[in-house]
Each structure stands twice: as C-alpha cells, then as structure tokens.
Motif scaffolding. Structure first.
Motif, PDB file in Angstrom:
ATOM      1  N   LYS A  37       0.686  -0.847  -0.031  1.00 33.51           N
ATOM      2  CA  LYS A  37       0.279  -0.138  -0.073  1.00 33.51           C
ATOM      3  C   LYS A  37       0.623   1.152   0.129  1.00 33.51           C
ATOM      4  CE  LYS A  37      -3.565  -2.046   2.283  1.00 33.51           C
ATOM      5  NZ  LYS A  37      -3.562  -3.802   1.711  1.00 33.51           N
ATOM      6  N   PHE A  38       2.104   1.215  -1.152  1.00 31.65           N
ATOM      7  CA  PHE A  38       3.117   2.450  -1.026  1.00 31.65           C
ATOM      8  C   PHE A  38       2.244   3.809  -1.028  1.00 31.65           C
ATOM      9  CE2 PHE A  38       6.139   4.904  -2.593  1.00 31.65           C
ATOM     10  CZ  PHE A  38       7.115   4.391  -1.961  1.00 31.65           C
ATOM     11  N   GLY A  39       1.255   3.408  -1.903  1.00 29.76           N
ATOM     12  CA  GLY A  39       0.482   5.186  -2.370  1.00 29.76           C
ATOM     13  C   GLY A  39       1.322   6.267  -2.583  1.00 29.76           C
ATOM     14  N   SER A  40       2.511   6.347  -3.382  1.00 28.82           N
ATOM     15  CA  SER A  40       2.766   7.437  -3.964  1.00 28.82           C
ATOM     16  C   SER A  40       3.521   7.175  -5.324  1.00 28.82           C
ATOM     17  CB  SER A  40       3.879   7.549  -3.277  1.00 28.82           C
ATOM     18  OG  SER A  40       3.566   8.646  -1.480  1.00 28.82           O
ATOM     19  N   PRO A  41       3.447   8.021  -6.223  1.00 31.67           N
ATOM     20  CA  PRO A  41       4.270   7.747  -7.667  1.00 31.67           C
ATOM     21  C   PRO A  41       6.429   7.007  -6.842  1.00 31.67           C
ATOM     22  CG  PRO A  41       3.253   9.975  -7.382  1.00 31.67           C
ATOM     23  CD  PRO A  41       3.213   9.230  -5.522  1.00 31.67           C
ATOM     24  N   ALA A  42       5.932   6.782  -7.437  1.00 29.28           N
ATOM     25  CA  ALA A  42       7.682   6.158  -6.989  1.00 29.28           C
ATOM     26  C   ALA A  42       8.952   5.806  -8.608  1.00 29.28           C
ATOM     27  CB  ALA A  42       8.033   4.808  -6.246  1.00 29.28           C
ATOM     28  N   GLU A  77      15.326   6.072   4.013  1.00 35.43           N
ATOM     29  CA  GLU A  77      15.366   5.264   5.397  1.00 35.43           C
ATOM     30  C   GLU A  77      14.105   5.740   6.719  1.00 35.43           C
ATOM     31  OE1 GLU A  77      19.233   5.742   8.907  1.00 35.43           O
ATOM     32  OE2 GLU A  77      19.626   6.695   6.846  1.00 35.43           O
ATOM     33  N   ASN A  78      13.585   5.039   6.748  1.00 30.92           N
ATOM     34  CA  ASN A  78      13.000   5.118   7.453  1.00 30.92           C
ATOM     35  C   ASN A  78      11.162   5.252   6.936  1.00 30.92           C
ATOM     36  OD1 ASN A  78      14.009   3.860  10.407  1.00 30.92           O
ATOM     37  ND2 ASN A  78      15.147   5.577  10.326  1.00 30.92           N
ATOM     38  N   GLY A  79      11.035   4.819   5.343  1.00 27.95           N
ATOM     39  CA  GLY A  79      10.736   5.820   4.902  1.00 27.95           C
ATOM     40  C   GLY A  79      10.171   6.983   4.438  1.00 27.95           C
ATOM     41  N   VAL A  80      11.097   7.577   4.656  1.00 27.32           N
ATOM     42  CA  VAL A  80      10.895   8.685   3.849  1.00 27.32           C
ATOM     43  C   VAL A  80      12.932   8.667   3.037  1.00 27.32           C
ATOM     44  CG1 VAL A  80      12.257  11.106   4.383  1.00 27.32           C
ATOM     45  CG2 VAL A  80      11.442   9.704   6.056  1.00 27.32           C
ATOM     46  N   TYR A  81      11.720   9.610   1.707  1.00 33.66           N
ATOM     47  CA  TYR A  81      12.836   9.217   0.711  1.00 33.66           C
ATOM     48  C   TYR A  81      13.037  10.796  -0.077  1.00 33.66           C
ATOM     49  CZ  TYR A  81      11.077   4.254   0.828  1.00 33.66           C
ATOM     50  OH  TYR A  81      10.658   3.592   1.251  1.00 33.66           O
ATOM     51  N   ASP A  82      13.918  10.954  -1.181  1.00 34.61           N
ATOM     52  CA  ASP A  82      14.443  11.468  -2.140  1.00 34.61           C
ATOM     53  C   ASP A  82      13.072  11.632  -3.015  1.00 34.61           C
ATOM     54  OD1 ASP A  82      16.510  12.062  -0.799  1.00 34.61           O
ATOM     55  OD2 ASP A  82      18.205  11.162  -1.600  1.00 34.61           O
ATOM     56  N   ILE A  83      13.302  12.984  -3.505  1.00 37.75           N
ATOM     57  CA  ILE A  83      12.142  13.552  -4.005  1.00 37.75           C
ATOM     58  C   ILE A  83      12.149  13.608  -5.555  1.00 37.75           C
ATOM     59  CG2 ILE A  83       9.841  14.890  -5.432  1.00 37.75           C
ATOM     60  CD1 ILE A  83       9.494  12.856  -2.421  1.00 37.75           C
ATOM     61  N   ASN A  84      12.226  12.928  -6.503  1.00 31.62           N
ATOM     62  CA  ASN A  84      12.341  13.505  -8.193  1.00 31.62           C
ATOM     63  C   ASN A  84      12.365  14.740  -7.956  1.00 31.62           C
ATOM     64  OD1 ASN A  84      12.906  14.057 -10.187  1.00 31.62           O
ATOM     65  ND2 ASN A  84      13.052  11.347 -11.216  1.00 31.62           N
ATOM     66  N   HIS A  85      12.339  15.582  -8.075  1.00 37.09           N
ATOM     67  CA  HIS A  85      11.677  16.865  -8.447  1.00 37.09           C
ATOM     68  C   HIS A  85      11.038  17.312  -9.679  1.00 37.09           C
ATOM     69  CE1 HIS A  85      12.825  18.197  -4.778  1.00 37.09           C
ATOM     70  NE2 HIS A  85      13.892  18.018  -4.355  1.00 37.09           N
ATOM     71  N   SER A  86      11.683  16.833 -10.979  1.00 40.48           N
ATOM     72  CA  SER A  86      10.760  16.901 -12.076  1.00 40.48           C
ATOM     73  C   SER A  86       9.146  15.716 -12.335  1.00 40.48           C
ATOM     74  CB  SER A  86      11.703  16.011 -13.077  1.00 40.48           C
ATOM     75  OG  SER A  86      12.213  14.923 -13.015  1.00 40.48           O
ATOM     76  N   THR A  87       9.473  14.992 -11.666  1.00 40.06           N
ATOM     77  CA  THR A  87       7.974  14.170 -11.115  1.00 40.06           C
ATOM     78  C   THR A  87       7.446  14.163 -10.268  1.00 40.06           C
ATOM     79  OG1 THR A  87       9.151  11.960 -10.935  1.00 40.06           O
ATOM     80  CG2 THR A  87       9.328  12.753 -13.148  1.00 40.06           C
ATOM     81  N   GLY A  88       7.620  14.185  -9.113  1.00 39.76           N
ATOM     82  CA  GLY A  88       7.323  14.643  -7.748  1.00 39.76           C
ATOM     83  C   GLY A  88       7.423  12.521  -7.480  1.00 39.76           C
ATOM     84  N   ALA A  89       8.259  11.672  -7.595  1.00 36.16           N
ATOM     85  CA  ALA A  89       8.269  10.834  -7.446  1.00 36.16           C
ATOM     86  C   ALA A  89       9.104  10.091  -6.553  1.00 36.16           C
ATOM     87  CB  ALA A  89       8.513   9.950  -9.117  1.00 36.16           C
TER      88      ALA A  89
END
Length: 169
Positions: A37-42, A77-89
């Motif tokens: 149930k990730f639910g975010s663009p990835a 780490e601990n569910g916190v990810y870097d974001i690709n700023h051009s896609t929001g993923a």
C-alpha cells in the motif's frame, strides 16, 4: 494506481534478456508496492549485470569479494525518500541483478529464468522498502512470506527448493 517508473538498464552481454523480462520486472515492482500500500509515485532503477560487475559492487559496498545474485541500494530510510523534483516521485533506490547468477540459480532450483529474475526483483523491492533478513528470525520469515505472496499473485508460485540450506542460516 500511482505512477511507478521502473528504469531498466542492461549492462551485460553474457545472457540474452528474454522478451517480456523487462515487463515482468516492472510487474514485480508494482505488485510489491501494491501489497505494501505504498500509494505514492515511485521510481526504481534496475540494472542487469554479469558476475564480475556484481562481485565488484559486492566487494565495494558489502566487503564481500564474491559474486551474488542481487544487490539492493535503498535510497530511503524509515519511510523517508528523496523526491525526483521533475516528477514528484519518491526515489526508492537501485536493484542490481546478476543475470549469470540468475541463470545458474534457475537451473539449480529447476525453474525458469523469468521466475528467478521475478523473485530477485520482489526480494530486492522489499529491501528498498526497508525489509531485512540479515538477522534471521521472524524478520526473515516475514519477508519470505511477502515474497511468496507476491510471486503467487504474479502466477509464479514458489517451489519447495527455496527451503533454506542449513549452512545459509
């Protein structure tokens, strides 16, 4: 369904990549994210390499001077990810699969290369999401159950040959 981007690169020449294998890897990544149930663009990067290339990475990052089947490089780490700023993923990380090892293991376990690469993709995706089996015990069992659940959903159920050898524990 959120947008999932799986970038696949083949950096080896030893094993011909079968038709449909890239699509299978994408399906495996999607299935794990759905189950969790990730639910975010990835965004996930998958690279096919040979034994020599994965041995170099294994030595560099894990201090193990041997080829292995798959390496996972989680970006979060601990569910916190870097974001690709051009896609929001959310950038989940990198999966590196030795195609030579995958062929070897498919032969050893008596199943298809597709099932082996599918399993390695699912296994590695769980690592990218923070699962770990290095310490054994219940975490290892929990991860194995999730792997088999996804593989069954994808029509690639396991065989009894995945029972761990005594020397692996």
């Amino acid at each position: 369904m959120e947008k999932i981007r799986v970038i696949i690169e083949n950096k080896q020449k030893e094993v011909k990549i079968p038709t449909g294998l890239r699509m299978l890897v994408r399906r495996c990544c999607n299935a794990v994210l759905r189950m969790e149930k990730f639910g975010s663009p990835a965004e996930i990067s998958v690279t096919f390499v040979n034994n020599q290339q994965i041995q170099e990475l294994n030595k560099q990052y894990r201090n193990k001077d041997v080829p292995t089947d798959v390496l996972s490089f989680p970006m979060g780490e601990n569910g916190v990810y870097d974001i690709n700023h051009s896609t929001g993923a959310k950038i989940l990380g990198d999966i590196v699969i030795s195609m030579e090892k995958a062929v070897e293991q498919a032969d050893r376990y008596g199943h298809s290369l597709e099932r082996e690469v599918g399993y390695l993709s699912v296994h590695s995706m769980l690592h990218l999401l923070g699962y770990d089996h290095e310490n054994g015990g219940i975490q290892r069992v929990h991860m194995r159950e999730k792997e088999e659940l996804v593989m069954t959903q994808l029509g690639l159920p396991g065989t009894s040959s995945y029972v761990l050898d005594e020397d692996e524990e």
